[in-house]
Scaffold this active site. Structure first.
Site, PDB file in Angstrom:
ATOM      1  N   HIS A   1      -2.614   8.286  -2.837  1.00  0.00           N
ATOM      2  CA  HIS A   1      -2.403   7.051  -3.386  1.00  0.00           C
ATOM      3  C   HIS A   1      -1.825   6.192  -2.368  1.00  0.00           C
ATOM      4  O   HIS A   1      -1.649   4.835  -2.742  1.00  0.00           O
ATOM      5  CB  HIS A   1      -1.537   7.246  -4.612  1.00  0.00           C
ATOM      6  CG  HIS A   1      -2.233   7.942  -5.714  1.00  0.00           C
ATOM      7  ND1 HIS A   1      -2.990   7.335  -6.941  1.00  0.00           N
ATOM      8  CD2 HIS A   1      -2.519   9.309  -6.013  1.00  0.00           C
ATOM      9  CE1 HIS A   1      -3.475   8.078  -7.323  1.00  0.00           C
ATOM     10  NE2 HIS A   1      -3.532   9.204  -6.997  1.00  0.00           N
TER      11      HIS A   1
ATOM     12  N   ASP B   1       1.384  -1.526   1.521  1.00  0.00           N
ATOM     13  CA  ASP B   1       0.780  -0.903  -0.053  1.00  0.00           C
ATOM     14  C   ASP B   1      -0.373  -0.318   0.219  1.00  0.00           C
ATOM     15  O   ASP B   1      -1.320  -0.874   0.746  1.00  0.00           O
ATOM     16  CB  ASP B   1       0.943  -2.147  -0.766  1.00  0.00           C
ATOM     17  CG  ASP B   1       1.491  -1.540  -2.139  1.00  0.00           C
ATOM     18  OD1 ASP B   1       1.276  -0.379  -2.471  1.00  0.00           O
ATOM     19  OD2 ASP B   1       1.837  -2.472  -2.868  1.00  0.00           O
TER      20      ASP B   1
END
Length: 483
Positions: free
Chosen positions: A176, A390
């Site tokens: 992730h 991110d």
């Protein structure tokens, strides 16, 4: 819904029997206690749980993970059509495996060394031990030939451990967070072990194609495996090919239908209007929503906003910045320092520019339920997502999904995975404060027709590629892999 006490008294899960098993650091439930002291379990919020719950209900699924309380052992129990299999962690496990190796070694390393990672053998030893604990719990509940989907950086060794004990399983892994370039990953003393751990999976999924490419370069360099396109020829100890694994980009998304439905709720819309009124009805509400983490670029956006006030480009009363910073890893030194710095900076700006009726920066160090978050999205004119690195950033997607009216402007860091999909945002390098200031002013001044055009295009992308499509495409690709 079973109580926590019921879970502790229930019998353990039978060996085998579950066709689909998710393995994650946390279970998809949170324990809540009512006014009378009675404990029960509530479904956790979040896209991963939303996406996988229907799949698990159809496939007799089990979810393996920690239940969140150290030094407590629970037996497996059923909730919401899923078998939940708790993996116990002691306080020392949490310190060494989670706060240590996962979040003070891997997290900073995988986020481009914004903060220097720490390498401690005791952390690595405990990381191996806990990964083996998760692998053993998974092997015990997976049926023959079951599909197992392992989630995220805390459990990178689980695929290989499962492969060794249960070669009959179809194993997927999804990372992730970003996967670093070879030159950064090279710093990890246990780099070969981590790569081998991941390659126990038939399919290794990443948020961006660049992350998958970084992984493939590391495999070629440090393992010497043959890599063709997305395919990796995994070898045995003698260098002989034994099977093929794949690395692919599968960008995660949100439950866009849920966000859109909430945004149409009259009570949520009324709350959005109330928020603007509480802020003094400024012309422009700028919004940042993040975990309080050094990767999110919170300091950069506050600095840019403060300079715009100092330059006279923006004025208090005309514009207000609302910064939601939910608590995160509050026992870790870097996070304590970050909170102190952010609060100091906000205090200095407000001390300089606040008026009796308006606040320059409304800083909220809280977590909020989804209804309040959607109200905040609706109240905002400009969303500031200035992450320094991110994996994806789902807040950017939620802001777009909430604005079915196509109102609002998204300022988005090019270093967030979402930038690959949301090309009609105002893309910025958050390290360039002057560029960030320029993007904020462009967003504030953007004509409504242009902002609506951009939002309309991005909304189509979000709606077409929601979190259910993410899980479906990953699992279909995993099903198509060949040993």
């Amino acid at each position: 819904m079973p109580t926590a006490q019921d879970a502790a008294r229930s019998t353990s899960a039978p060996t085998g029997g579950y066709d689909f098993v998710v393995v994650a650091n946390r279970l998809p439930v949170d324990r809540v206690t009512d006014a009378d002291g009675n404990a029960s379990w509530n479904r956790s919020p979040g896209g991963l749980v939303t996406a996988l719950a229907p799949v698990m209900a159809r496939a007799e699924g089990a979810w393996v993970g920690w239940h969140g309380a150290p030094d407590e052992s629970l037996e497996a129990f059923d909730d919401g059509g899923m078998r939940l299999v708790p993996v116990g962690l002691s306080a020392e496990d949490v310190e060494l495996y989670y706060e240590g190796f996962s979040n003070s070694t891997l997290w900073p390393l995988y986020h481009d060394v914004i903060v220097a990672p720490e390498f401690h053998r005791t952390w690595w030893d405990r990381y191996q031990e806990i990964n083996r604990r998760f692998a053993e719990a998974t092997a015990a509940v997976a049926d023959h030939g079951a599909t197992v989907w392992v989630q995220d950086y805390q459990l990178q060794l689980v695929p290989q451990m499962l492969r060794a004990s249960r070669p009959d399983l179809k194993i997927g892994f999804f990372n992730h967070i970003p996967f670093p370039p070879l030159e950064i990953f090279a710093q990890l003393p246990w780099r070969r072990r981590v790569l081998l751990g991941l390659l126990g999976a038939d399919l290794v999924g990443f948020q961006r194609q660049s992350d998958a490419n970084n992984f493939l370069r590391c495999v070629r360099r440090y393992l010497g495996y043959t890599v063709k396109a997305q395919h990796i020829h995994v070898q045995d100890d003698d260098g002989q090919p034994i099977r093929t694994a794949r690395a692919e980009a599968h960008p995660i998304s949100i439950d866009s239908a849920q966000i859109t439905e909430l945004a149409r709720d009259p009570e949520v819309r009324a709350r959005a209007a109330e928020i603007r009124s509480e802020l003094g009805d400024p012309e422009t509400v700028l919004l940042g929503v993040d975990r309080l983490d050094y990767t999110k670029g919170i300091r950069h956006r506050i600095k840019a906003f403060g300079e715009l006030l100092a330059d006279g480009d923006l004025h208090v009363g005309q514009a207000t910045l609302v910064q939601v910073a939910s608590p995160s890893r509050e026992r870790v030194e870097h996070y304590i320092a970050l909170r102190e710095e952010v609060e100091r900076t906000v205090g200095a700006i407000n001390g300089e520019y606040d008026t009796m009726s308006h606040t320059a920066v409304r800083y909220l160090h809280h977590s909020y339920p989804i209804r309040e978050m959607v109200a905040l999205y609706l109240a905002a004119d400009v969303m500031l997502v200035t992450a320094l690195r991110d994996g994806m950033n789902l807040v950017a997607k939620e802001f777009i999904a909430a604005h079915a009216d196509n109102r609002g402007v998204l300022v988005l860091s090019e270093f967030a995975g979402a930038a690959d999909q949301l090309r009609h945002a105002l893309l910025v390098n958050p390290h360039d404060i002057d560029q960030l200031k320029g993007a904020i002013m462009e967003a504030v001044r953007m004509p409504g027709t242009e902002s609506a055009r951009r939002m309309r295009i991005m909304r189509r992308q979000i709606v077409a590629n929601d979190v259910n499509r993410w899980s479906r495409t990953f699992l279909e690709s995993l099903e198509g892999t060949k040993a």
